[in-house]
Design an enzyme around this catalytic site. Structure first.
Site, PDB file in Angstrom:
ATOM      1  N   CYS A 139      36.844  68.804  22.115  1.00 48.56           N
ATOM      2  CA  CYS A 139      35.598  68.904  21.362  1.00 48.56           C
ATOM      3  C   CYS A 139      35.584  67.744  20.369  1.00 48.56           C
ATOM      4  O   CYS A 139      36.142  66.685  20.644  1.00 48.56           O
ATOM      5  CB  CYS A 139      35.488  70.266  20.675  1.00 48.56           C
ATOM      6  N   MET A 140      34.964  67.936  19.217  1.00 48.87           N
ATOM      7  CA  MET A 140      34.859  66.852  18.254  1.00 48.87           C
ATOM      8  C   MET A 140      36.211  66.387  17.729  1.00 48.87           C
ATOM      9  O   MET A 140      36.439  65.196  17.541  1.00 48.87           O
ATOM     10  CB  MET A 140      33.998  67.304  17.072  1.00 48.87           C
TER      11      MET A 140
END
Length: 512
Positions: free
Chosen positions: A29-30
């Protein structure tokens, strides 16, 4: 050179998670590398946390290694290549010799162990049907964050150019690039929803595509004409979830010889009709209520609402309930072009940073905790708070509460200006801290929006620092924690004469 660094990190991480044969899935993810693992007992958590690029470890439904924004995507690519290479070139269970080198550099800290215990306890408490559902919903939206960020930054640059009157000829092109993804986000949500809930992803995307099709303007429901996009991401989520349910029912009674023809057709027909004549209207009303509610809340109770949102966000993260906010953020971005909630929630990270700096000053003799803080602070400033939460404030206890005080103060500051009519929002979800600056947008000029957000961060830093410095430690805590864990006499006394009174180990969890 950067590729070499990412490869070295991936090569250090792989044996510490049990090798290629122990890895069942790889995603990111981020900020986190998310791994599916066959056997978590093969993970050398202590050595893993000692890898220089690793900012923290979170055990959830997937094993999550915090690497920070930017680095995580590159390290994930290198990790995927290594896994593929090892699976084709080495026998099952083979391990590299890198583990020994990494283990030699490990410093075992009791605070880290305490943080790990708290993570494990949280995971057990989070295994409820509601929280598991929220986690699955979060998994639907997390893969969309990179595109949201990219489109948000381009939209911000375009807005700046328009305000300055520069390059007017390129504005339509930038608008198309920034808006293209948002105009079809319902399709991506539908695709990911079907994938997450065990259906055929493309059928989920097709069911959700009905919502954004321009031709729905010719469909009337109870005398009202539908609007393209009505219901937004919430409608897409519901439509795709229904498509999965219909598809699974069709598989039960449709003959195998006709499955390839009838199941997709029936799935889209049934889901499409229910979406057009029910879900779009209901989801549209809910989406409108969310936008109206958020606007009203900050317009009428901005300072108090900001105080509650900023102060309670860290506990929400600990309970896993923050995942319920992801579709709300996305709905606001879809409706208004930005979410007014994220800049306020980001203040929780500011309180955490201020808290960490205060701990750094209060525990001047504790080299172990100070080293952890120094390595985690840069990530904390960029909005990656897990290393500071799990490595410092949460296992210490009282500093976690004072960090929340800082978040409340910063959130109240930003909320106050929202109440005055100067809204501050973010065009994408995921980043916070300093990383949120390029994504800021509001109803004032960009300079005012940036100043309000920067002021909120400053207030959050200051309040978190002051609350922690003056109220984050009892006398007993300072006596036990503000010592050097490497001092030989203390180590000898505690090891050889445990029955005699001795100072509490420097990194032990607080008792008061």
């Amino acid at each position: 050179m950067s590729d070499d660094k990412n490869h070295v990190t991936a090569a250090a991480v792989l044996p510490l998670v049990g090798g290629a044969d122990n890895v069942t899935s790889i995603a990111h993810c981020m900020t986190r590398l998310r791994l599916g693992l066959r056997d978590r007992s093969l993970v050398d958590r202590t050595a893993l946390q000692a890898v220089p690029a690793v900012l923290g470890v979170v055990e959830d439904d997937t094993y999550q290694i915090v690497l920070g924004p930017g680095a995580v995507a590159r390290i994930t690519q290198a990790f995927e290549r290594l896994v593929a290479e090892q699976r084709s070139a080495t026998p099952a269970g083979a391990a590299t010799t890198d583990t020994t080198a990494m283990t030699a550099a490990t410093t075992a800290e009791e605070l880290a162990a305490q943080g790990a215990a708290l993570r494990a306890a949280r995971k057990r408490k989070n295994a409820t049907p509601v929280k598991l559902l929220l986690r699955r919903i979060a998994d639907i939206f997390v893969p969309l964050i990179p595109a949201l960020i990219g489109a948000g930054i381009i939209a911000g640059v375009n807005g700046l150019l328009v305000n300055l009157g520069w390059l007017p000829g390129i504005s339509p092109a930038l608008t198309a690039i920034a808006s293209g993804f948002m105009s079809l986000i319902a399709v991506f949500v539908g695709y990911n929803t079907a994938k997450e809930f065990g259906g055929t992803p493309v059928l989920g995307g097709a069911a959700a595509a009905v919502i954004v099709y321009a031709g729905v303007a010719h469909v009337s429901v109870l005398g009202q004409t539908l609007s393209p996009g009505q219901g937004g991401v919430l409608g897409a989520l519901a439509a795709a979830a229904l498509a999965v349910r219909v598809e699974k029912q069709c598989r039960r009674f449709v003959p195998e010889s006709l499955d390839v023809l009838l199941t997709p057709a029936l799935t889209l027909l049934v889901t499409g009709l229910v979406t057009l004549f029910g879900l779009m209207f209901v989801a549209g009303e809910v989406s409108t209520a969310i936008g109206t509610g958020a606007t009203w809340l900050l317009a009428h109770g901005g300072a108090f609402a900001g105080l509650l949102l900023g102060g309670l966000f860290l506990p929400l993260v600990m309970l896993g309930l923050h995942q319920a906010l992801i579709p709300i953020h996305t709905t606001l971005i879809e409706q208004q072009g930005y979410t007014v909630l994220l800049p306020i929630l980001a203040m929780a990270g500011a309180g955490q940073v201020g808290c960490a700096i205060a701990v750094l000053l209060r525990l001047r003799r504790n080299s172990s905790i100070r080293a952890t803080i120094r390595s985690a602070l840069p990530a904390g400033l960029l909005g990656v708070g897990e290393p500071l939460i799990y490595g410092v404030s949460l296992p210490l206890g009282r500093p976690f509460v004072t960090a929340c005080v800082g978040g409340a103060a910063g959130g109240s500051f930003v909320g106050f200006f929202n109440m005055l009519g100067a809204t501050v929002g973010a065009t994408a979800i995921g980043p916070s801290g300093w990383a949120l600056f390029p994504l800021l947008k509001g109803n004032e000029n960009p300079g005012t929006t940036v100043l309000i957000y920067a002021g909120g961060l400053a207030v959050g830093y200051a309040a978190g620092f002051l609350a922690t410095y003056f109220f984050g430690f009892t006398r007993e805590m300072l006596t036990g924690l503000d010592t050097d864990p490497a001092t030989p006499p203390t180590a000898t006394a505690t090891a050889t004469a445990p029955a005699e009174p001795a100072p509490t180990p420097a990194t032990a969890p607080p008792t008061g």
